[in-house]
Write a protein that holds these residues in place. Structure first.
Motif, PDB file in Angstrom:
ATOM      1  N   PRO A  97       0.795  -1.405  -0.104  1.00 20.03           N
ATOM      2  CA  PRO A  97      -0.025   0.047   0.105  1.00 20.03           C
ATOM      3  C   PRO A  97       0.900   1.210  -0.098  1.00 20.03           C
ATOM      4  O   PRO A  97       2.029   1.320   0.701  1.00 20.03           O
ATOM      5  CB  PRO A  97      -0.765  -0.143   1.267  1.00 20.03           C
ATOM      6  CG  PRO A  97      -0.914  -1.466   1.579  1.00 20.03           C
ATOM      7  CD  PRO A  97       0.448  -2.149   1.023  1.00 20.03           C
ATOM      8  N   VAL A 103      -6.113   1.743   4.022  1.00 21.66           N
ATOM      9  CA  VAL A 103      -6.638   0.363   3.521  1.00 21.66           C
ATOM     10  C   VAL A 103      -6.502  -0.410   4.941  1.00 21.66           C
ATOM     11  O   VAL A 103      -7.109  -1.610   5.133  1.00 21.66           O
ATOM     12  CB  VAL A 103      -5.789  -0.004   2.431  1.00 21.66           C
ATOM     13  CG1 VAL A 103      -4.093  -0.573   3.214  1.00 21.66           C
ATOM     14  CG2 VAL A 103      -6.161  -1.376   1.990  1.00 21.66           C
ATOM     15  N   TYR A 106      -9.528   0.163   6.952  1.00 22.42           N
ATOM     16  CA  TYR A 106     -10.750  -0.880   5.940  1.00 22.42           C
ATOM     17  C   TYR A 106     -10.705  -2.418   6.434  1.00 22.42           C
ATOM     18  O   TYR A 106     -12.059  -2.968   6.870  1.00 22.42           O
ATOM     19  CB  TYR A 106     -10.362  -0.911   4.598  1.00 22.42           C
ATOM     20  CG  TYR A 106     -10.391   0.638   3.739  1.00 22.42           C
ATOM     21  CD1 TYR A 106     -11.015   1.615   4.425  1.00 22.42           C
ATOM     22  CD2 TYR A 106      -9.904   0.580   2.537  1.00 22.42           C
ATOM     23  CE1 TYR A 106     -11.126   2.724   3.469  1.00 22.42           C
ATOM     24  CE2 TYR A 106      -9.968   1.700   1.837  1.00 22.42           C
ATOM     25  CZ  TYR A 106     -10.595   2.893   2.405  1.00 22.42           C
ATOM     26  OH  TYR A 106     -10.273   4.195   1.658  1.00 22.42           O
ATOM     27  N   ARG A 172      -7.589  -4.681  -2.384  1.00 22.58           N
ATOM     28  CA  ARG A 172      -7.039  -4.075  -3.922  1.00 22.58           C
ATOM     29  C   ARG A 172      -7.945  -4.971  -4.858  1.00 22.58           C
ATOM     30  O   ARG A 172      -8.079  -3.891  -5.869  1.00 22.58           O
ATOM     31  CB  ARG A 172      -5.779  -4.439  -3.842  1.00 22.58           C
ATOM     32  CG  ARG A 172      -5.045  -3.822  -5.111  1.00 22.58           C
ATOM     33  CD  ARG A 172      -3.596  -3.914  -5.102  1.00 22.58           C
ATOM     34  NE  ARG A 172      -2.945  -3.142  -4.099  1.00 22.58           N
ATOM     35  CZ  ARG A 172      -1.728  -3.224  -3.738  1.00 22.58           C
ATOM     36  NH1 ARG A 172      -0.713  -3.957  -4.240  1.00 22.58           N
ATOM     37  NH2 ARG A 172      -1.186  -2.233  -2.747  1.00 22.58           N
TER      38      ARG A 172
END
Length: 491
Positions: A97, A103, A106, A172
């Motif tokens: 990342p 992320v 998340y 992703r």
């Protein structure tokens, strides 16, 4: 080989080298799970491999931005634009990342829901996420600010991925799926809006923010954009068809329940779905079908997920970060600095942010009303025989999508400019629609290019270290734009 083909081929491979250098920077010093938090650019430079990381990042960004900028008026062909955007994305698909640590938030929010805890009632720290150390400290105690659809997708990624690495890979893949959906819809929207598809695809998909933030960074903005563009396309293609409008509304509802920003496009999608002629009765009739699809999607996902509407309250935490890249926040900083000089502490940032949100609400109404009036005027344009009748359907169908998409694009521009916080990937929201409607591109491609330099590979935001000069520069820029706009209005 024609000169233009040579130049385009050169731009393709210069950008590919730039993307590869960014991928190297990601491997050397990206937003890795065990990377230290709270670092500064100086500490990054002094760390092992720091000079190589920052050099690859800077040179790679310059090359990628330059290659994208050189073809801002359009790639040689639509297929060429797709292939090149895909080539540039490939190195960033296999890098850690980059650009932010969102992320990991998340992943922890998905873990929270998957383990039976409401992510809208507690932060990931309170839920006991095992990957807590990877999340930026400012977001550890904050409830999830995203809708139930994205929470469900994050939980799915956790289930499929198992561990942290597998979850990041799954997130992703979800982000890339959103981009592919957007890519699928762009040609149809470009043809409807009357712009070259080769230019629209290039501007929307090959930009420097796409690969770093939506591919490598796996931001959920990619999913929101894919659903939003798909909903708009369905409404434009099948105005007045109840089934199509229900579908368009459902797609837009799903976009809203990924990221609430998509809601500002909904009123313009309603205009897109009205069947000619444009009357208040037609607006209520056709708009009702679209609104029904949207409300249905929001209700179903909120209820079936078991999360209800707690996500609405989570939106209030999105402005916890204060950076000068948000114009109202920057002006608030300057007012506070001026107050400090005279021994006052005006605490202007919350006030200016509230004023900006009120201004945004009013501006969105004005933009929608102007679009409605434009469509009504087209609807009532006198025909050649001198009588007052409906405009020729062919001409109207050419103008209608252009008016709607332009209004939606400006609504997203206003949302980005007047929001209490701005991150580089926010620029991708209006970029996708401006690529479909703008005649002049420099006024939005320049800010997009500059935004690509705001974040370092490990997620460090340079705005944090340039607070005072950045706030002064942003305020000066706003005053300059305001003066120029007033002069233009007079003449």
């Amino acid at each position: 080989m024609p000169t233009s083909s040579v130049a385009a081929s050169g731009a393709r491979y210069v950008g590919l080298v730039g993307a590869a250098l960014l991928a190297v920077a990601g491997h050397l010093g990206g937003a890795l799970p065990d990377a230290p938090l709270g670092v500064t650019p100086t500490s990054i430079w002094r760390a092992p491999g720091g000079p190589a990381t920052l050099t690859c990042w800077l040179v790679g960004t310059v090359l990628l931005v330059g290659a994208w900028w050189s073809l801002r008026d359009g790639a040689p062909s639509t297929r060429w634009a797709y292939v090149t955007a895909g080539l540039w994305a490939l190195p960033l698909l296999v890098t850690p990342p980059m650009g932010s640590r969102d992320v990991y938030s998340y992943a922890c929010q998905g873990w929270t829901y998957a383990h039976g805890v409401d992510p809208y009632s507690v932060g990931v720290a309170g839920a006991g996420c095992p990957w807590l150390d990877t999340v930026a400290p400012i977001w550890r105690d904050t409830p999830a600010p995203y809708g139930p659809v994205f929470v469900l997708l994050a939980a799915l990624a956790v289930g499929l991925g198992g561990g942290l690495t597998g979850t990041i890979v799954a997130l992703r893949v979800i982000a890339v799926a959103g981009l592919l959906l957007a890519a699928l819809c762009l040609p149809g929207l470009a043809r409807a809006a009357g712009v070259p598809t080769r230019r629209a695809v290039w501007l929307a998909l090959a930009g420097p923010l796409i690969g770093v933030h939506l591919v490598a960074g796996a931001h959920n903005d990619a999913v929101m954009l894919g659903l939003l563009l798909c909903g708009l396309l369905v409404a434009i293609r099948r105005p007045g068809w109840p089934a199509a409008l229900l579908l368009a509304g459902a797609l837009l509802g799903l976009a809203v329940t990924v990221k609430a920003t998509a809601v500002v496009v909904v009123p313009f999608a309603v205009l897109a779905g009205v069947r000619h002629p444009y009357t208040v009765r037609a607006l209520v009739r056709d708009g009702g079908w679209l609104a029904g699809g949207l409300v249905g999607a929001v209700l179903v996902t909120s209820v079936l997920s078991g999360l209800g509407f707690g996500w609405v309250g989570g939106l209030t935490h999105s402005g916890d970060s204060e950076q000068w890249t948000s114009p109202p926040t920057a002006v608030g900083f300057v007012v506070d600095y001026a107050g400090a000089l005279v021994g006052r502490d005006p605490q202007a940032v919350p006030v200016l942010r509230a004023v900006a949100l009120l201004l945004l609400a009013g501006l969105l109404v004005v933009l929608w009303w102007r679009s409605w009036r434009t469509l009504r005027r087209l609807n009532d344009t006198p025909v050649a025989n001198g009588g007052r009748a409906q405009v020729a359907p062919v001409r109207f169908e050419v103008e209608r999508p252009r008016v709607v998409v332009r209004g939606a694009a400006l609504a997203l521009v206003a949302t980005v400019v007047l929001s209490p916080v701005f991150h580089p990937w926010y620029a991708t929201w209006p970029l996708a629609l401006l690529a479909l409607t703008a005649v002049q591109t420099r006024w939005f491609t320049v800010p997009t290019a500059l935004a690509a330099f705001l974040a370092l590979p490990d997620g460090t935001n340079l705005a944090r270290f340039t607070k005072a000069p950045g706030a002064l520069a942003m305020t000066a820029l706003l005053l300059t734009v305001l003066v120029l706009a007033l002069r233009r209005a007079r003449t």
